[in-house]
Write an enzyme that holds these catalytic residues in place. Sequence first.
Site, PDB file in Angstrom:
ATOM      1  N   ILE A   1      -9.993  -7.763 -13.385  1.00 11.70           N
ATOM      2  CA  ILE A   1     -10.939  -6.610 -13.168  1.00 11.70           C
ATOM      3  C   ILE A   1     -12.162  -7.468 -14.032  1.00 11.70           C
ATOM      4  O   ILE A   1     -12.095  -7.637 -15.112  1.00 11.70           O
ATOM      5  CB  ILE A   1     -11.053  -5.622 -13.586  1.00 11.70           C
TER       6      ILE A   1
ATOM      7  N   GLY B   1       0.813  -1.160   0.075  1.00  7.58           N
ATOM      8  CA  GLY B   1      -0.019   0.076  -0.157  1.00  7.58           C
ATOM      9  C   GLY B   1       0.855   1.316   0.031  1.00  7.58           C
ATOM     10  O   GLY B   1       0.158   2.330   0.460  1.00  7.58           O
TER      11      GLY B   1
ATOM     12  N   HIS C   1       1.663  -0.159 -13.436  1.00  7.17           N
ATOM     13  CA  HIS C   1       2.333  -1.544 -13.648  1.00  7.17           C
ATOM     14  C   HIS C   1       4.128  -0.971 -13.553  1.00  7.17           C
ATOM     15  O   HIS C   1       4.482  -0.125 -14.195  1.00  7.17           O
ATOM     16  CB  HIS C   1       2.268  -1.986 -14.999  1.00  7.17           C
TER      17      HIS C   1
ATOM     18  N   LEU D   1      -4.006  -6.958  -7.533  1.00  2.00           N
ATOM     19  CA  LEU D   1      -3.494  -8.275  -8.416  1.00  2.00           C
ATOM     20  C   LEU D   1      -4.750  -9.211  -8.824  1.00  2.00           C
ATOM     21  O   LEU D   1      -4.191 -10.253  -9.484  1.00  2.00           O
ATOM     22  CB  LEU D   1      -2.489  -8.893  -7.533  1.00  2.00           C
TER      23      LEU D   1
ATOM     24  N   ASN E   1      -4.357   1.909 -13.974  1.00  2.00           N
ATOM     25  CA  ASN E   1      -3.578   0.723 -13.377  1.00  2.00           C
ATOM     26  C   ASN E   1      -2.084   1.324 -13.483  1.00  2.00           C
ATOM     27  O   ASN E   1      -1.696   2.170 -14.214  1.00  2.00           O
ATOM     28  CB  ASN E   1      -3.578  -0.541 -13.875  1.00  2.00           C
TER      29      ASN E   1
HETATM   30  C1  GAR Z   1       3.693  -1.556  -7.305  1.00  2.00           C
HETATM   31  O1  GAR Z   1       5.193  -1.606  -7.526  1.00  2.00           O
HETATM   32  C2  GAR Z   1       2.721  -1.711  -8.233  1.00  2.00           C
HETATM   33  O2  GAR Z   1       3.494  -1.177  -9.497  1.00  2.00           O
HETATM   34  C3  GAR Z   1       2.636  -3.275  -8.645  1.00  2.00           C
HETATM   35  O3  GAR Z   1       2.767  -3.793  -7.286  1.00  2.00           O
HETATM   36  C4  GAR Z   1       3.439  -2.911  -6.531  1.00  2.00           C
HETATM   37  C5  GAR Z   1       2.362  -2.347  -5.480  1.00  2.00           C
HETATM   38  O4  GAR Z   1       3.070  -1.703  -4.231  1.00  2.00           O
HETATM   39  N1  GAR Z   1       1.779  -3.689  -9.663  1.00  2.00           N
HETATM   40  C6  GAR Z   1       1.695  -4.724 -10.187  1.00  2.00           C
HETATM   41  O5  GAR Z   1       2.445  -5.353 -10.220  1.00  2.00           O
HETATM   42  C7  GAR Z   1       0.333  -4.797 -11.030  1.00  2.00           C
HETATM   43  N2  GAR Z   1       0.546  -5.885 -12.176  1.00  2.00           N
HETATM   44  P1  GAR Z   1       2.331  -1.155  -3.005  1.00  2.00           P
HETATM   45  O6  GAR Z   1       1.146  -2.047  -2.475  1.00  2.00           O
HETATM   46  O7  GAR Z   1       3.320  -0.731  -2.016  1.00  2.00           O
HETATM   47  O8  GAR Z   1       1.709   0.046  -3.679  1.00  2.00           O
END
Ligand code: GAR
Length: 188
Positions: free
Chosen positions: A88, A13, A104, A85, A102
């Site tokens: 949707i 988060g 990525h 993750l 989103n």
């Molecule tokens: C982030 O690095 C985001 O880019 C990635 O998950 C992490 C969440 O970090 N998203 C993905 O990999 C989507 N496919 P957070 O919970 O600390 O914000």
Amino acid sequence: MMKRLSIFVSGNGTNLQRIAEYFKGNNDVEIVNVVCNNPKAYSIERAKNLGIPLRMITKAEFNSPEFTEEMRSLNLDLIVLAGFLWKIPASLIQAYPRQIVNIHPALLPKYGGKGFYGEHVHEAVVAAKEQFSGITIHYVNEIYDSGEIILQAYTALEPGETPDSLAAKIHKLEQAYFPVAIEQVLKH
Ligand code: GAR
């Protein structure tokens, strides 16, 4: 008119925290709720500390028509996937065309799609000896990680770069760019 956001999370988060802090005191933007699918996510603590209503969901609930209706009833302007993750469901995407974004942690279309999330992305990028990686902020359509790109930001891989050191660089880019990109999207 106040813009109404919902933020979907699955993990730590850090993006949720940053977005909430960025819009704190902004009278034009309200984070209506945080939707979380993972009972172990640190995001839960963060949402509580930030005073944002939290909606925990199971997979069955998430994919039900009732969930789409529940979201509709919130009169949202934007849904933000901040490290969320699950795929949707089509009904939600159809209810919010160009209103789901989103982030990525790579330069799409490379290193996207099923299985490419979080550290798995950075491991693959380092293993492939890429010269650059970065972040992609994009609209969500029905095909994983392939919606229209809003913004990409780059960082160079250095000799001896590890998945962890790359992750730290990517997180910095996320912190710098995600809230600003959201603000821009809300203006259109
Ligand atoms: C982030 O690095 C985001 O880019 C990635 O998950 C992490 C969440 O970090 N998203 C993905 O990999 C989507 N496919 P957070 O919970 O600390 O914000």
